[in-house]
Design a protein around this motif. Structure first.
Motif, PDB file in Angstrom:
ATOM      1  N   GLY A   1      18.630  -9.132  18.728  1.00  0.00           N
ATOM      2  CA  GLY A   1      19.790  -8.469  19.324  1.00  0.00           C
ATOM      3  C   GLY A   1      19.500  -7.994  20.732  1.00  0.00           C
ATOM      4  O   GLY A   1      18.444  -7.431  21.004  1.00  0.00           O
ATOM      5  N   MET A   2      20.440  -8.241  21.643  1.00  0.00           N
ATOM      6  CA  MET A   2      20.331  -7.804  23.025  1.00  0.00           C
ATOM      7  C   MET A   2      21.336  -6.679  23.287  1.00  0.00           C
ATOM      8  O   MET A   2      22.497  -6.774  22.884  1.00  0.00           O
ATOM      9  N   VAL A   3      20.872  -5.618  23.960  1.00  0.00           N
ATOM     10  CA  VAL A   3      21.685  -4.417  24.175  1.00  0.00           C
ATOM     11  C   VAL A   3      21.691  -4.039  25.652  1.00  0.00           C
ATOM     12  O   VAL A   3      20.661  -4.133  26.330  1.00  0.00           O
ATOM     13  N   ASP A   4      22.852  -3.636  26.139  1.00  0.00           N
ATOM     14  CA  ASP A   4      22.981  -3.145  27.506  1.00  0.00           C
ATOM     15  C   ASP A   4      22.599  -1.664  27.519  1.00  0.00           C
ATOM     16  O   ASP A   4      23.277  -0.832  26.926  1.00  0.00           O
ATOM     17  N   LEU A   5      21.506  -1.330  28.208  1.00  0.00           N
ATOM     18  CA  LEU A   5      21.024   0.051  28.303  1.00  0.00           C
ATOM     19  C   LEU A   5      21.191   0.614  29.713  1.00  0.00           C
ATOM     20  O   LEU A   5      20.546   1.590  30.084  1.00  0.00           O
ATOM     21  N   THR A   6      22.070  -0.009  30.483  1.00  0.00           N
ATOM     22  CA  THR A   6      22.320   0.444  31.852  1.00  0.00           C
ATOM     23  C   THR A   6      22.970   1.830  31.844  1.00  0.00           C
ATOM     24  O   THR A   6      23.833   2.113  31.016  1.00  0.00           O
ATOM     25  N   ARG A   7      22.555   2.676  32.764  1.00  0.00           N
ATOM     26  CA  ARG A   7      23.148   4.009  32.881  1.00  0.00           C
ATOM     27  C   ARG A   7      24.375   3.965  33.793  1.00  0.00           C
ATOM     28  O   ARG A   7      24.387   3.251  34.792  1.00  0.00           O
ATOM     29  N   ASP A   8      25.407   4.746  33.428  1.00  0.00           N
ATOM     30  CA  ASP A   8      26.606   4.788  34.259  1.00  0.00           C
ATOM     31  C   ASP A   8      26.424   5.792  35.394  1.00  0.00           C
ATOM     32  O   ASP A   8      25.332   6.335  35.601  1.00  0.00           O
TER      33      ASP A   8
ATOM     34  N   SER B   1      27.254   8.790  35.700  1.00  0.00           N
ATOM     35  CA  SER B   1      26.874  10.137  35.259  1.00  0.00           C
ATOM     36  C   SER B   1      25.499  10.171  34.613  1.00  0.00           C
ATOM     37  O   SER B   1      25.049  11.228  34.161  1.00  0.00           O
ATOM     38  N   GLY B   2      24.838   9.025  34.534  1.00  0.00           N
ATOM     39  CA  GLY B   2      23.497   8.980  33.961  1.00  0.00           C
ATOM     40  C   GLY B   2      23.446   8.691  32.477  1.00  0.00           C
ATOM     41  O   GLY B   2      22.372   8.653  31.890  1.00  0.00           O
ATOM     42  N   ARG B   3      24.591   8.459  31.859  1.00  0.00           N
ATOM     43  CA  ARG B   3      24.631   8.172  30.430  1.00  0.00           C
ATOM     44  C   ARG B   3      24.397   6.685  30.178  1.00  0.00           C
ATOM     45  O   ARG B   3      24.896   5.826  30.909  1.00  0.00           O
ATOM     46  N   VAL B   4      23.647   6.392  29.123  1.00  0.00           N
ATOM     47  CA  VAL B   4      23.344   5.002  28.766  1.00  0.00           C
ATOM     48  C   VAL B   4      24.548   4.382  28.075  1.00  0.00           C
ATOM     49  O   VAL B   4      25.153   4.987  27.177  1.00  0.00           O
ATOM     50  N   ARG B   5      24.908   3.157  28.469  1.00  0.00           N
ATOM     51  CA  ARG B   5      26.056   2.481  27.858  1.00  0.00           C
ATOM     52  C   ARG B   5      25.818   2.187  26.382  1.00  0.00           C
ATOM     53  O   ARG B   5      26.696   2.355  25.553  1.00  0.00           O
ATOM     54  N   ALA B   6      24.612   1.668  26.061  1.00  0.00           N
ATOM     55  CA  ALA B   6      24.241   1.319  24.683  1.00  0.00           C
ATOM     56  C   ALA B   6      25.272   0.402  24.040  1.00  0.00           C
ATOM     57  O   ALA B   6      25.835   0.706  22.993  1.00  0.00           O
ATOM     58  N   ARG B   7      25.520  -0.746  24.688  1.00  0.00           N
ATOM     59  CA  ARG B   7      26.474  -1.733  24.157  1.00  0.00           C
ATOM     60  C   ARG B   7      25.710  -2.933  23.612  1.00  0.00           C
ATOM     61  O   ARG B   7      24.827  -3.473  24.267  1.00  0.00           O
ATOM     62  N   LEU B   8      26.058  -3.342  22.408  1.00  0.00           N
ATOM     63  CA  LEU B   8      25.494  -4.578  21.869  1.00  0.00           C
ATOM     64  C   LEU B   8      26.099  -5.752  22.622  1.00  0.00           C
ATOM     65  O   LEU B   8      27.317  -5.925  22.646  1.00  0.00           O
ATOM     66  N   LEU B   9      25.250  -6.583  23.223  1.00  0.00           N
ATOM     67  CA  LEU B   9      25.721  -7.722  23.994  1.00  0.00           C
ATOM     68  C   LEU B   9      25.795  -8.994  23.170  1.00  0.00           C
ATOM     69  O   LEU B   9      26.722  -9.778  23.312  1.00  0.00           O
ATOM     70  N   ASP B  10      24.807  -9.196  22.299  1.00  0.00           N
ATOM     71  CA  ASP B  10      24.771 -10.458  21.556  1.00  0.00           C
ATOM     72  C   ASP B  10      23.765 -10.371  20.425  1.00  0.00           C
ATOM     73  O   ASP B  10      22.846  -9.543  20.438  1.00  0.00           O
TER      74      ASP B  10
END
Length: 265
Positions: free
Chosen positions: A161-168, A170-179
């Motif tokens: 599983g690949m996850v988007d851990l980019t911060r927005d 405000s500094g919060r992590v997106r934590a979105r499952l990409l695939d």
């Protein structure tokens, strides 16, 4: 069960084939499954308008009003119910069977409506835009046979599983499952990275991973310019794993609480 009655106001309607103003032929009621309200299933009774084309040469003859904001033609679930179900799967890790139970319908009914929506979302490459911190980890899907789904099985046991851990901003992590892709190997991860294209790979600045050499090899091959780091979960897990059984005077480091006097040593 809650029931919502719905109907559109009267007014002229054009034939969808020839465009001529059609003749009203009354209304026809259909029942739709809507998103639940609290713990109660919801049904929508939609009194749809019926029409007849006045042009005898038109092949349409008759038709019923449609509103894609309410439900797709011949659908049993409303657009709102489908959106709710997808959100349940994303945020609550809900299963299709769990969603079916809450809606009061069968598994097949839910999957027939969700499958095309999920396939369309999976094919949307826009979700990979702006990913600068990428995470990866293995996922054990089940504990039974790896028999293919088309043969009645559940498919591969292990997934990557690949996850988007980019911060927005405000500094919060997106934590979105990409695939999710079948397999747990360097090849499974490397192939996925390669398929994303050079533009995606160039934008990734930080790549977090589990302590698995296969994933590190994939990063070295496909994301050699990114900074590879061990993800926080595995750092903490390894740290506390190393501290199991370690004690200091007056404190048990395994649980972080004061130790009774008769147990100190």
């Amino acid at each position: 069960m809650l029931v919502i009655d719905l109907e559109s106001p009267p007014g002229p309607a054009g034939c969808p084939r020839c465009g001529r103003v059609a003749e009203s032929r009354g209304r026809k009621q259909i029942s739709l499954i809507d998103a639940p309200m609290g713990a109660a299933p919801v049904r929508v009774r939609w009194r749809k308008r019926r029409f007849r084309c006045v042009d005898d040469a038109c092949a349409q003859k008759s038709f019923t009003e449609q509103d894609t904001a309410v439900a797709a033609p011949r659908a049993q679930l409303t657009v709102r119910a489908i959106s709710w179900a997808v959100a349940q799967m994303r945020r609550e890790n809900a299963s299709v069977q769990g969603i079916a139970r809450q809606l009061g319908v069968s598994w097949k009914t839910v999957w027939r409506h969700l499958k095309p929506v999920l396939e369309r979302l999976a094919a949307d490459e826009s979700r990979f835009a702006g990913v600068t911190t990428l995470g990866v980890d293995e996922h054990l899907w089940h504990h039974v046979s790896t028999k293919p789904v088309e043969d009645g099985g559940r498919g591969p046991k292990e997934l990557t599983g690949m996850v988007d851990l980019t911060r927005d901003a405000s500094g919060r992590v997106r934590a979105r499952l990409l695939d999710l892709v079948p397999g747990r190997s360097a090849r499974a991860y490397a192939d996925w990275l390669h398929e994303r294209g050079e533009q995606f790979r160039d934008q990734v600045q930080i790549a977090t991973l589990a302590p698995f050499a296969g994933y590190k090899k994939a990063l070295d091959d496909e994301l050699d310019d990114a900074t590879a780091v061990l993800d926080a979960f595995h750092v903490i897990k390894r740290l506390f794993g190393d501290l199991v059984g370690v004690r200091c005077p007056g404190r048990d480091w395994r649980v972080g609480v004061e130790v009774p006097e008769d147990q100190k040593r």
